[in-house]
Design a protein around this motif. Structure first.
Motif, short mmCIF file in Angstrom:
data_model
loop_
_atom_site.label_atom_id
_atom_site.label_comp_id
_atom_site.label_asym_id
_atom_site.label_seq_id
_atom_site.Cartn_x
_atom_site.Cartn_y
_atom_site.Cartn_z
N ARG A 74 5.06 -1.76 -1.63
CA ARG A 74 5.85 -1.43 -2.70
C ARG A 74 5.02 -0.18 -3.46
NH1 ARG A 74 8.98 -5.34 -2.30
NH2 ARG A 74 8.71 -7.62 -2.14
N LEU A 75 5.60 0.74 -3.70
CA LEU A 75 5.16 1.76 -4.22
C LEU A 75 5.84 2.23 -5.81
CD1 LEU A 75 4.67 4.62 -1.41
CD2 LEU A 75 2.87 3.06 -2.43
N ARG A 76 5.22 2.55 -6.53
CA ARG A 76 5.68 3.23 -7.95
C ARG A 76 6.45 4.41 -7.51
NH1 ARG A 76 0.41 2.21 -9.56
NH2 ARG A 76 0.21 0.60 -10.59
N PRO A 77 7.51 5.02 -8.32
CA PRO A 77 8.23 5.93 -7.85
C PRO A 77 7.73 7.05 -7.93
CG PRO A 77 9.43 4.73 -9.52
CD PRO A 77 8.19 4.00 -9.32
N GLU A 78 6.65 7.55 -8.84
CA GLU A 78 5.75 8.73 -8.77
C GLU A 78 4.67 8.61 -7.35
OE1 GLU A 78 3.44 5.64 -11.43
OE2 GLU A 78 5.57 6.50 -11.22
N GLU A 79 4.45 7.49 -7.14
CA GLU A 79 3.55 7.32 -5.85
C GLU A 79 4.16 7.79 -4.74
OE1 GLU A 79 0.49 3.74 -7.32
OE2 GLU A 79 2.44 3.30 -6.44
N LEU A 100 1.89 6.92 5.66
CA LEU A 100 1.26 6.01 4.71
C LEU A 100 0.16 5.33 5.88
CD1 LEU A 100 3.86 4.18 2.92
CD2 LEU A 100 1.85 5.29 1.95
N ALA A 101 0.61 5.13 7.16
CA ALA A 101 -0.38 4.51 7.99
C ALA A 101 -1.66 5.64 8.07
CB ALA A 101 0.11 4.09 9.27
N GLU A 102 -1.33 6.73 8.18
CA GLU A 102 -2.57 7.65 8.47
C GLU A 102 -3.34 7.66 7.21
OE1 GLU A 102 -4.84 10.50 9.91
OE2 GLU A 102 -3.42 9.48 10.93
N LEU A 103 -2.92 7.93 6.06
CA LEU A 103 -3.49 7.68 4.82
C LEU A 103 -4.49 6.41 4.67
CD1 LEU A 103 -0.96 9.19 2.11
CD2 LEU A 103 -3.00 10.37 3.28
N VAL A 104 -3.82 5.41 5.17
CA VAL A 104 -4.85 3.98 5.30
C VAL A 104 -5.69 4.24 6.09
CG1 VAL A 104 -4.64 1.66 5.80
CG2 VAL A 104 -2.89 2.58 4.37
N ARG A 105 -5.48 4.57 7.46
CA ARG A 105 -6.67 4.89 8.54
C ARG A 105 -7.57 5.67 7.90
NH1 ARG A 105 -1.75 5.23 11.84
NH2 ARG A 105 -1.52 3.48 12.73
#
Length: 152
Positions: A74-79, A100-105
Motif C-alpha cells: 500500500r502506497l500513499r498517492p504521492e509515493e 517496486l521489486a527492483e527498488l526493494v532488491r
C-alpha cells in the motif's frame, strides 16, 4: 559479446578532469565521440576480465515471476506517483510491480534496509534493557523494606 542495441543506455558520472581526458582522445581523432571511447574501453575491460576470470560455475536461472509469491504493497498517492514515474522514465516503461521489486532488491543489496533493521533492533534491545533496569530499581526499595533494612 552481443553488440548493445542503441536503445539500451547507461549513465556514467565523471569528474571534470576525467571528461577532459576523454575529450582529448576525441579531439585527437582516435575516437569520434565520448560514447565510442566508453564502448571501446568497456569492451576491452570485459574481454580482459573474461580472460582473467577462472571458470565460474553456471549461475542458477533467476526465479520466474510465477514462482515468486505476490506481496500487496500500500502506497500513499504521492509515493505511487513517484514509483510510476520511475517505472516509466528510469526503468523504460517497466511494470510498476517489477519496478517496486527492483527498488526493494536494490535497497537490500545496498544494505540500507539491513542497516535500518539493525538500528531498530538495537533501539528495541536498549529500550527493553532500560525497562528491565527501571523495574529492578522499583523493586529495590520494596525488597530492602521486606528484608528490614528500610523502615516503612
Amino acid at each position: 559479446m552481443e553488440p548493445a542495441r542503441e536503445e539500451e543506455r547507461i549513465a556514467l558520472r565523471c569528474s571534470r578532469r576525467e571528461l577532459q581526458f576523454l575529450d582529448s582522445f576525441v579531439v585527437s581523432g582516435e575516437f569520434s565521440t565520448r560514447s565510442e571511447l566508453i564502448r571501446a574501453a568497456l569492451k576491452d575491460f570485459l574481454s580482459h576480465r573474461a580472460r582473467a576470470a577462472p571458470e565460474a560455475p553456471p549461475t542458477p536461472p533467476p526465479p520466474t515471476p510465477a514462482s515468486l509469491p505476490d506481496l500487496v504493497v500500500r502506497l500513499r498517492p504521492e509515493e505511487r506517483e513517484v514509483v510510476e514515474a520511475y517505472a516509466e522514465l528510469v526503468q523504460d516503461h517497466a511494470p510498476v510491480s517489477s519496478t517496486l521489486a527492483e527498488l526493494v532488491r536494490r535497497g537490500l543489496r545496498d544494505g540500507k534496509v539491513a542497516e535500518q533493521v539493525e538500528a531498530t533492533r538495537s533501539l528495541v534491545r536498549a529500550s527493553a534493557e532500560r525497562r528491565s533496569q527501571a523495574q529492578q530499581a522499583a523493586k529495590s526499595p520494596q525488597e530492602l523494606q521486606r528484608q528490614g533494612f528500610l523502615g516503612q
